[in-house]
Design a protein around this motif. Structure first.
Motif, PDB file in Angstrom:
ATOM      1  N   UNK A   1       0.821  -1.211   0.000  1.00  0.00           N
ATOM      2  CA  UNK A   1       0.000   0.000   0.000  1.00  0.00           C
ATOM      3  C   UNK A   1       0.856   1.263   0.000  1.00  0.00           C
ATOM      4  N   UNK A   2       2.102   1.110   0.416  1.00  0.00           N
ATOM      5  CA  UNK A   2       3.065   2.198   0.338  1.00  0.00           C
ATOM      6  C   UNK A   2       4.366   1.627  -0.207  1.00  0.00           C
ATOM      7  N   UNK A   3       5.012   2.363  -1.098  1.00  0.00           N
ATOM      8  CA  UNK A   3       6.210   1.875  -1.761  1.00  0.00           C
ATOM      9  C   UNK A   3       7.467   2.514  -1.196  1.00  0.00           C
ATOM     10  N   UNK A   4       8.546   1.742  -1.159  1.00  0.00           N
ATOM     11  CA  UNK A   4       9.862   2.301  -0.913  1.00  0.00           C
ATOM     12  C   UNK A   4      10.364   2.927  -2.218  1.00  0.00           C
ATOM     13  N   UNK A   5      10.930   4.095  -2.124  1.00  0.00           N
ATOM     14  CA  UNK A   5      11.676   4.687  -3.225  1.00  0.00           C
ATOM     15  C   UNK A   5      13.065   4.972  -2.674  1.00  0.00           C
ATOM     16  N   UNK A   6      14.048   4.276  -3.189  1.00  0.00           N
ATOM     17  CA  UNK A   6      15.405   4.419  -2.661  1.00  0.00           C
ATOM     18  C   UNK A   6      16.093   5.607  -3.322  1.00  0.00           C
ATOM     19  N   UNK A   7      16.563   6.509  -2.492  1.00  0.00           N
ATOM     20  CA  UNK A   7      17.157   7.756  -2.948  1.00  0.00           C
ATOM     21  C   UNK A   7      18.503   7.899  -2.258  1.00  0.00           C
ATOM     22  N   UNK A   8      19.550   7.394  -2.869  1.00  0.00           N
ATOM     23  CA  UNK A   8      20.865   7.365  -2.237  1.00  0.00           C
ATOM     24  C   UNK A   8      21.545   8.727  -2.334  1.00  0.00           C
ATOM     25  N   UNK A   9      21.398   9.527  -1.296  1.00  0.00           N
ATOM     26  CA  UNK A   9      22.017  10.844  -1.269  1.00  0.00           C
ATOM     27  C   UNK A   9      23.199  10.889  -0.308  1.00  0.00           C
ATOM     28  N   UNK A  10      23.479   9.776   0.351  1.00  0.00           N
ATOM     29  CA  UNK A  10      24.657   9.700   1.196  1.00  0.00           C
ATOM     30  C   UNK A  10      24.491  10.282   2.573  1.00  0.00           C
ATOM     31  N   UNK A  11      23.270  10.401   3.058  1.00  0.00           N
ATOM     32  CA  UNK A  11      23.025  10.840   4.425  1.00  0.00           C
ATOM     33  C   UNK A  11      21.708  10.205   4.859  1.00  0.00           C
ATOM     34  N   UNK A  12      21.588   9.826   6.131  1.00  0.00           N
ATOM     35  CA  UNK A  12      20.408   9.071   6.558  1.00  0.00           C
ATOM     36  C   UNK A  12      19.151   9.921   6.628  1.00  0.00           C
ATOM     37  N   UNK A  13      18.390   9.954   5.550  1.00  0.00           N
ATOM     38  CA  UNK A  13      17.158  10.731   5.493  1.00  0.00           C
ATOM     39  C   UNK A  13      16.012   9.845   5.032  1.00  0.00           C
ATOM     40  N   UNK A  14      14.805  10.298   5.313  1.00  0.00           N
ATOM     41  CA  UNK A  14      13.603   9.629   4.823  1.00  0.00           C
ATOM     42  C   UNK A  14      12.513  10.677   4.685  1.00  0.00           C
ATOM     43  N   UNK A  15      11.589  10.433   3.769  1.00  0.00           N
ATOM     44  CA  UNK A  15      10.487  11.359   3.524  1.00  0.00           C
ATOM     45  C   UNK A  15       9.234  10.596   3.179  1.00  0.00           C
ATOM     46  N   UNK A  16       8.148  10.870   3.882  1.00  0.00           N
ATOM     47  CA  UNK A  16       6.841  10.367   3.464  1.00  0.00           C
ATOM     48  C   UNK A  16       6.251  11.349   2.478  1.00  0.00           C
ATOM     49  N   UNK A  17       5.665  10.846   1.394  1.00  0.00           N
ATOM     50  CA  UNK A  17       5.044  11.742   0.433  1.00  0.00           C
ATOM     51  C   UNK A  17       4.135  11.008  -0.517  1.00  0.00           C
ATOM     52  N   UNK A  18       3.509  11.770  -1.390  1.00  0.00           N
ATOM     53  CA  UNK A  18       2.631  11.234  -2.415  1.00  0.00           C
ATOM     54  C   UNK A  18       3.247  11.505  -3.776  1.00  0.00           C
ATOM     55  N   UNK A  19       3.286  10.478  -4.610  1.00  0.00           N
ATOM     56  CA  UNK A  19       3.827  10.581  -5.957  1.00  0.00           C
ATOM     57  C   UNK A  19       2.672  10.390  -6.931  1.00  0.00           C
TER      58      UNK A  19
ATOM     59  N   UNK B   1       4.406   6.879  -0.725  1.00  0.00           N
ATOM     60  CA  UNK B   1       5.801   6.474  -0.867  1.00  0.00           C
ATOM     61  C   UNK B   1       6.593   6.882   0.361  1.00  0.00           C
ATOM     62  N   UNK B   2       7.560   6.057   0.691  1.00  0.00           N
ATOM     63  CA  UNK B   2       8.553   6.396   1.703  1.00  0.00           C
ATOM     64  C   UNK B   2       9.883   6.480   0.988  1.00  0.00           C
ATOM     65  N   UNK B   3      10.343   7.704   0.743  1.00  0.00           N
ATOM     66  CA  UNK B   3      11.634   7.917   0.109  1.00  0.00           C
ATOM     67  C   UNK B   3      12.703   7.797   1.182  1.00  0.00           C
ATOM     68  N   UNK B   4      13.718   7.006   0.930  1.00  0.00           N
ATOM     69  CA  UNK B   4      14.734   6.798   1.969  1.00  0.00           C
ATOM     70  C   UNK B   4      16.093   6.562   1.351  1.00  0.00           C
ATOM     71  N   UNK B   5      17.103   7.085   2.018  1.00  0.00           N
ATOM     72  CA  UNK B   5      18.471   6.723   1.677  1.00  0.00           C
ATOM     73  C   UNK B   5      18.771   5.408   2.386  1.00  0.00           C
ATOM     74  N   UNK B   6      19.364   4.432   1.683  1.00  0.00           N
ATOM     75  CA  UNK B   6      19.659   3.146   2.331  1.00  0.00           C
ATOM     76  C   UNK B   6      20.474   3.281   3.603  1.00  0.00           C
ATOM     77  N   UNK B   7      21.255   4.357   3.695  1.00  0.00           N
ATOM     78  CA  UNK B   7      22.128   4.530   4.850  1.00  0.00           C
ATOM     79  C   UNK B   7      21.352   4.664   6.150  1.00  0.00           C
ATOM     80  N   UNK B   8      20.083   5.045   6.053  1.00  0.00           N
ATOM     81  CA  UNK B   8      19.312   5.223   7.274  1.00  0.00           C
ATOM     82  C   UNK B   8      19.159   3.922   8.036  1.00  0.00           C
TER      83      UNK B   8
END
Length: 239
Positions: free
Chosen positions: A87-105, A115-122
């Motif tokens: 019901x919600x998708x991961x979108x991997x956004x490798x920016x090199x710092x541990x961040x995450x964002x909930x949003x609508x695409x 969507x939950x946009x997240x850097x894998x480093x998190x």
């Protein structure tokens, strides 16, 4: 267990591709204000000379373990279920710092996708306390969207918007962030996580602020560190 993991996107991909950015239609008389894709300040900047960023996605087992051991029940149950059910998708956004964002695409005229946009480093172990607060912060944004306490327009991942919409959008974002930071910091203190944050980092500064200073410090941190700061600082200073 099925985790709906989407493709990885670089920051430039996220701006260009419609699957991650909403390019608002504008007439010839409408000016636009550019904005980088939304990203929270619930993160710590990478120290100088730190190891290179982890760009590979964490395993399903690592993600499952993170969510099932999260100290907050809503994240542990509800947020996790949204991800494993698709019901919600991961979108991997490798920016090199541990961040995450909930949003609508939104892609064209289709229904918006959670969507939950997240850097894998998190999800690295060294970021565990930071990640627990960060993911809870994003869960709070999900609840704001779900319950309609903040207008839905505040959560769309967008690259630009008409100039006459900026003021209202910045006000929506401020109210969303103020509420989410306040509750996420309270959770971090109750769970004993604040002491693990990097001293002087944005989240540490906000969460250790005395109550009278919480709002001015949060405004300052968002203005300096949030991608929306340059666009929204004037509006935030009037609130």
């Amino acid at each position: 267990m099925r985790l709906n993991q989407t493709r990885s996107f670089t920051p430039m991909n996220m701006v260009i591709m419609a699957v991650v950015a909403i390019l608002l239609g504008m007439g010839t008389k409408t000016s636009s204000v550019s904005e980088r894709p939304l990203a929270p300040v619930v993160s710590e900047p990478r120290p100088r000379n730190a190891p290179s960023a982890q760009t590979s996605q964490p395993s399903r087992g690592e993600i499952k373990e993170f969510f099932l051991t999260h100290p907050q029940k809503g994240v542990r149950d509800d947020f996790h279920h949204l991800l494993i059910s698709g019901q919600m998708s991961f979108v991997w956004n490798a920016v090199g710092t541990p961040v995450a964002t909930f949003g609508l695409i939104q892609d064209g005229d289709s229904e918006p996708v959670l969507a939950l946009l997240a850097d894998p480093e998190i999800f690295l172990e060294r970021n565990r306390s930071l990640a627990q607060i960060t993911i809870y912060h994003e869960y709070l944004h999900y609840l704001q969207w779900r319950d309609g306490t903040i207008p839905e327009s505040a959560f769309y991942i967008r690259d630009s918007m008409p100039h006459d919409e900026v003021h209202d959008w910045c006000k929506q974002k401020w109210h969303a962030e103020r509420l989410a930071y306040h509750e996420a910091c309270a959770f971090g203190r109750e769970a004993g996580l604040i002491g693990d944050l990097r001293p002087g980092g944005p989240l540490s500064v906000v969460c250790t602020a005395d109550e009278p200073q919480f709002i001015p410090i949060l405004k300052r941190v968002l203005t300096l560190a949030d991608p929306s700061g340059p666009m929204c600082s004037q509006t935030w200073n009037t609130i």
